[in-house]
Design an enzyme around this catalytic site. Structure first.
Site, PDB file in Angstrom:
ATOM      1  N   GLU A 117     -23.605 138.618  27.408  1.00 15.89           N
ATOM      2  CA  GLU A 117     -24.010 139.189  26.115  1.00 15.89           C
ATOM      3  C   GLU A 117     -24.251 140.668  26.332  1.00 15.89           C
ATOM      4  OE1 GLU A 117     -24.174 137.742  23.239  1.00 15.89           O
ATOM      5  OE2 GLU A 117     -23.812 135.711  23.940  1.00 15.89           O
ATOM      6  N   CYS A 144     -30.463 144.725  21.003  1.00 20.30           N
ATOM      7  CA  CYS A 144     -29.001 144.780  20.922  1.00 20.30           C
ATOM      8  C   CYS A 144     -28.546 144.554  19.486  1.00 20.30           C
ATOM      9  CB  CYS A 144     -28.360 143.781  21.865  1.00 20.30           C
ATOM     10  SG  CYS A 144     -29.260 142.256  22.002  1.00 20.30           S
TER      11      CYS A 144
END
Ligand SMILES: Cc1cc2nc3c(=O)[nH]c(=O)nc-3n(C[C@H](O)[C@H](O)[C@H](O)COP(=O)(O)OP(=O)(O)OC[C@H]3O[C@@H](n4cnc5c(N)ncnc54)[C@H](O)[C@@H]3O)c2cc1C
Length: 1005
Positions: free
Chosen positions: A760, A794
């Site tokens: 990720e 993020c």
């Protein structure tokens, strides 16, 4: 008086009131008008009602006739398909044809204005004052409310207060010309029984844009400061000031503001507050208020309402996992209303009572209770909303002579929320007015029933129903997200400073490695520091070198066979135990994050909730997946599909969700039978070490979970490349993620598995602001998404793409709202934004701010605290184009690029034009654009009309594509599959022509 006798009197009075208005209808239910027709149609057709109210909501933002006609078509279909109730006026007027659309739009627009005018006394003060004169000539008093709910900036709050000053100025002059109602008491400023002619209501959240129970004291102080200014003016002209009650979130703040204001104006009786009977707290709040007033000998005034935010409160509490703060049976609210009315009337010497309802049963009850208690007329009055229940208000005026109309005035845009609430209220199935006056009116006896009896009956029926079983699969309750922190609760508010103090009271200790079930201390250590006060050291984190990592991998390898063969249910039970342990120390876990990485209270708490969610969710997922599935239905053949773990997993976690992401990746690996070598970020190793404590306490066997903090440049490659590592679960930057992908792809001597990488990475997330967006929603949500936790998520928004038509208005409100975000230590809830995580981040972000000055224009740069701390300003940069670096590179800090797109197509194109595809958002009220975005806005998580951070386990599985990740979705139904290899076992069950089917379950069950 006996209850039955009283009830009989109430019913008799109610019947008399109904009889006195027989044949009359409120305007809203009068089908000879467009509004009445529309309301009738909406009550018969739920889908139309939703579309209509949504259209009314967007209507004030439709500035051009194209926008208006476009939205009419999108909401209601083309002219031919449109419900006749909308188009009939136009049909009759022969408005269809080539020009028909725009003429129809004009007609609808005029009708909506008229509908709004039904509830609003004017958009300008002059018109409002004229309308007030008319209201008074009809015998009604008024309470004036300036439209507008939550404001977004200090400037807007200031404008709200200024509007009151202008209004009060006009009323001061005007009240001299008004005749006193019911003869007054000889004073020109007073009506019946000494009641002020000038009466205004204020909304506390409009006075302070950052009102938030997390900063309870700060919110009280700021609201009080603004209200004082209005109050001083009101008192100077002998008026009345009422503080409205808004959503539950602000209830205790509002009560506190009221008490403090009253202490400042001890002897001035004309300052009131609203209480809502639908709240479960209502009895206690009223009792407290009354006893406080008696103890302090301070005259108070209460307007009792049922409550206007029922839908919002039920939806919000369900989403947050909180107990519903409102009653859920209408008769319960009605019965409470009567009970509270009695409590107030019993204390009429100290508490003036405003009975605010349109419900004839409730009003009759109040009249009868007041009579029974011999309450003087001057001590209570009736209030209703302007534009509603006209026959009722006339009847009550005739009966009591004391009716005040709540009369909103001001800008229609600000008023739409109010209008939609009124429409919802009137058309709701539970509405007394709907049941009394709409097509299928209920019989009067039913409407006048004693609500306490009705409620008791409903409760008895509920009690008789079979209990809904809450068992999910395999005896566990179904998964539910951990409830979010609720700062309306005083215990939650104090828990944070207490936990932070507890943490500080412990000496900064050594944070050891954890390998093979034992702590291990190294000489090489680094200090964990508070980013807001880097001189504050929270602990010394031991650093693993290559030998320690090697040892951890060996421990994990040794533990693997036994752990792999541990029944999946038992593995799941470890996770459930761990969840319970984390839940028990939730504030301590959150407090560590406040100090170690600078997370605000709510954000830190949410991170721990997410960690608990991962444990609970993956445990259930493993129970679901762990049972071998039988495939195919061919006789004589038994096919089983089952999973087994990949092996030893390296879990490499970031600092920004220091518990949640670490716990999510580690627990997914563990529950699916892998063993783990966990390398936290050095910036959040103290938080990471909590996982050791949790898993150790949960009884995880030695070697299953190993903890090796260390420098990435020293141990990173070694860990990833090690031949005994079968799986790498990584969350972090794109640079490191791509390096891991590359390194893991190479096969080393002795390696038995092709490594699986779950990766990720970052994002360059955009929110599109369409030209019909609701800025009241979009601006605060955008700020939260861009600057919450300093933009270091993020999922954070780093680009906002605004459609040209709305750009200037949006930017103006955005910048003003951003000014209210104060920057300071996360441990103090007065600050919305804190320090960034370390000096390197501070330097990198500052370089991007400098770049932003070259590529665009700085629209806003906040002040930052002086002195130590890794501070960077909240920065908004305008004039950014897709080719700019600011539009393409991940910054991971509080820097927002603002881009102006010429139309929706371009906005979508720009949103998709970076190498990332993680999160994205859209604020729009165009059904067509929402639909287009669903298909064409290519991100892993698209959020429509809400912020883009805070994905919830199970509800919003999280993860992106392209350079944002490899398409795995944490917290989703397929996530565990990444940690396992599927196997198929096929057995021929035919023995000498005999098929033994019964063997199935015995083999693998
Ligand atoms: C002068 C005036 C001032 C007001 N000021 C405020 C204010 O400051 N704050 C505020 O919140 N509201 C305020 N209201 C609105 C008020 O709260 C009600 O929404 C409105 O008056 C409708 O209630 P009713 O008694 O007239 O009608 P009714 O039809 O008898 O009651 C409707 C009310 O019942 C409750 N209800 C509906 N469904 C359920 C259910 N399933 N279970 C339990 N309860 C249910 C809701 O409160 C709903 O509004 C004000 C109203 C007036 C008249």
């Amino acid at each position: 008086m006996q209850t039955e006798e009283r009830n009989a009197r109430i019913i008799a009075r109610g019947k008399a009131l109904f009889a006195s208005i027989a044949g009359e209808k409120p305007t809203l239910f009068n089908t000879s008008s467009w509004t009445g027709k529309i309301m009738e149609w909406s009550m018969r057709n739920e889908q139309f009602k939703i579309q209509l109210f949504r259209f009314v909501d967007v209507f004030p933002s439709l500035k051009t006739s194209e926008q208006l006609t476009g939205h009419i078509r999108e909401y209601f279909g083309s002219e031919q398909d449109m419900p006749p109730v909308l188009s009939s006026g136009a049909r009759m007027a022969g408005m269809f044809g080539t020009l028909g659309g725009s003429l129809l739009a004009k007609l609808i627009s005029a009708n909506i204005h008229e509908m709004a005018g039904q509830f609003i006394i004017g958009e300008q003060v002059g018109a409002a004052v004229r309308q007030l004169g008319k209201i008074r000539r009809d015998g009604f008093a008024a309470v004036v409310d300036v439209l507008g709910e939550a404001t977004l900036s200090d400037e807007e709050a200031e404008a709200y207060i200024a509007t009151y000053q202008v209004l009060l100025g006009a009323l001061e002059h005007e009240q001299q010309r008004w005749e006193c109602l019911r003869g007054g008491v000889g004073d020109p400023e007073l009506d019946w029984g000494g009641s002020p002619k000038v009466n205004v209501s204020v909304k506390p959240t409009a006075i302070f844009c950052m009102a938030n129970p997390q900063d309870f004291e700060g919110s009280v102080q700021a609201i009080l400061k603004g209200i004082r200014r209005i109050c001083a003016r009101v008192v100077a002209l002998k008026g009345f000031l009422c503080i409205d009650m808004e959503s539950y979130r602000f209830k205790d703040i509002t009560l506190e503001v009221y008490r403090r204001l009253k202490l400042e104006y001890r002897d001035y009786p004309h300052i009131g507050i609203v209480l809502q009977a639908y709240l479960r707290d209502a009895d206690r709040d009223l009792a407290d208020l009354l006893s406080w007033a008696v103890a302090e000998n301070i005259p108070i005034s209460v307007r009792l309402v049922k409550g206007a935010y029922w839908d919002y409160e039920t939806v919000r509490s369900a989403q947050m996992g909180w107990e519903i703060p409102v009653r859920t049976v209408k008769a319960d609210t009605d019965a409470t209303y009567e009970r509270l009315a009695r409590m107030i009337l019993e204390q009429h010497q100290i508490c003036h009572f405003a009975c605010a309802t349109h419900n004839i049963r409730s009003i009759s009850a109040v009249i009868e209770i007041a009579k029974e208690l011999q309450v003087p007329e001057a001590r209570f009055e009736f209030q209703m909303l302007y534009g509603m229940a006209e026959p009722v208000r006339r009847a009550i005026l005739k009966e009591t002579g004391r009716v005040r109309l709540y009369s909103p005035y001001g800008d229609m845009v600000a008023g739409m929320g109010y209008l939609v609430r009124r429409l919802l209220e009137n058309t709701s199935n539970e509405s007394f007015l709907r049941q009394s006056f709409s097509g299928k009116a209920r019989i009067i006896e039913r409407l006048l029933e004693d609500p306490a009896v009705t409620f008791a009956q409903e409760e008895a029926v509920q009690a008789g129903l079979p209990n809904k079983s809450d068992a999910g699969h395999d005896g566990l309750p179904p998964f539910a997200n951990e409830p979010m922190v609720d700062f309306t609760r005083a215990d939650h508010r104090v828990a944070f400073p207490e936990a932070i103090a507890r943490l500080r009271s412990q000496p900064a200790g050594i944070c050891p490695l954890f390998i093979g079930g034992s702590d291990s201390v190294t000489d090489d250590r680094i200090s964990s520091r508070n980013p807001a006060h880097p001189s504050e050291i929270l602990g010394q984190v031991c650093q693993a070198g290559i030998p320690e990592v090697d040892c951890a991998i060996r421990s994990a390898s040794d533990a693997l066979p036994a752990w792999r063969d541990t029944p999946h249910r038992d593995r799941a039970t470890f996770l459930l135990n761990a969840a319970g342990i984390a839940r028990g120390r939730i504030f301590d876990l959150a407090a560590t994050q406040v100090l170690e990485v600078g997370k605000q209270w709510d954000q830190a708490y949410a991170d721990v909730c997410e960690a608990i969610d991962f444990l609970e969710y993956y445990a259930r997922e493993m129970i679901r997946l762990g049972v071998p599935r039988r495939l195919g239905a061919v006789p004589g053949e038994l096919n089983h599909y089952l999973y087994e773990p990949k092996g030893v997993a390296a879990v490499i976690a970031p600092w920004n969700f220091p518990l949640a992401i670490s716990c999510g990746m580690a627990s997914a690996a563990i529950v699916s039978g892998n063993t783990v070598v966990f390398k936290p970020s050095n910036l959040s190793a103290m938080v990471g070490h909590h996982l050791v404590d949790i898993f150790r306490e949960a009884g995880l066997p030695p070697g299953v979970f190993n903890f090796v903090p260390g420098r990435g440049e020293v141990i990173g490659d070694f860990l990833v490349e090690h031949p005994d590592i079968s799986l790498v679960a990584f969350t972090g930057s794109m640079e490191v993620g791509l390096r891991i992908e590359e390194r893991a792809a190479k096969i080393h001597p002795g390696q038995l598995n092709v490594k699986k990488v779950i990766c990720e990475m970052g994002g360059k997330n955009a929110i599109i602001i369409d030209d019909d967006a609701d800025l009241d929603e979009a601006v605060p949500q955008l700020l939260g998404s861009a600057f919450g936790f300093q933009g270091q998520k993020c999922s954070a928004c780093s680009r906002v793409i605004v459609l040209d038509a709305l750009y200037d208005r949006f930017v103006e409100r955005l910048v003003k709202a951003a000014r209210a975000w104060r920057v300071g230590p996360a441990e103090d809830p007065a600050f919305a934004m804190g320090a960034v995580v370390d000096a390197a981040a501070q330097k990198k972000i500052s370089e991007y701010v400098s770049l932003g000055r070259l590529e665009g224009t700085v629209l806003y740069e906040s002040p930052v605290p002086q002195g130590e701390g890794y501070w960077v300003p909240l920065t908004i940069i305008g004039g950014i184009r897709p080719e700019h670096r600011l539009a393409r590179e991940e910054i991971f800090g509080p820097v927002l690029a603002v881009m102006r797109a010429k139309d929706f197509d371009q906005a979508i194109e720009w949103a998709n034009c970076t190498g990332f595809a993680l999160t994205g958002g859209l604020f729009s009220r165009s059904p067509e654009h929402l639909d287009r975005a669903r298909h064409a806005f290519r991100v892993g998580n698209l959020y429509i009309n809400r912020g883009i951070t805070g994905a919830m386990v199970e509800r919003q599985p999280f993860g992106g594509a392209r350079m944002s990740g490899t398409g795995t979705k944490a917290g989703g139904p397929e996530y565990l599959l990444n940690f396992m290899d599927p196997r198929v076992v096929t057995e021929n069950t035919l023995r000498r022509g005999f098929a033994a089917e019964e063997a199935d379950d015995k083999r693998l069950g």
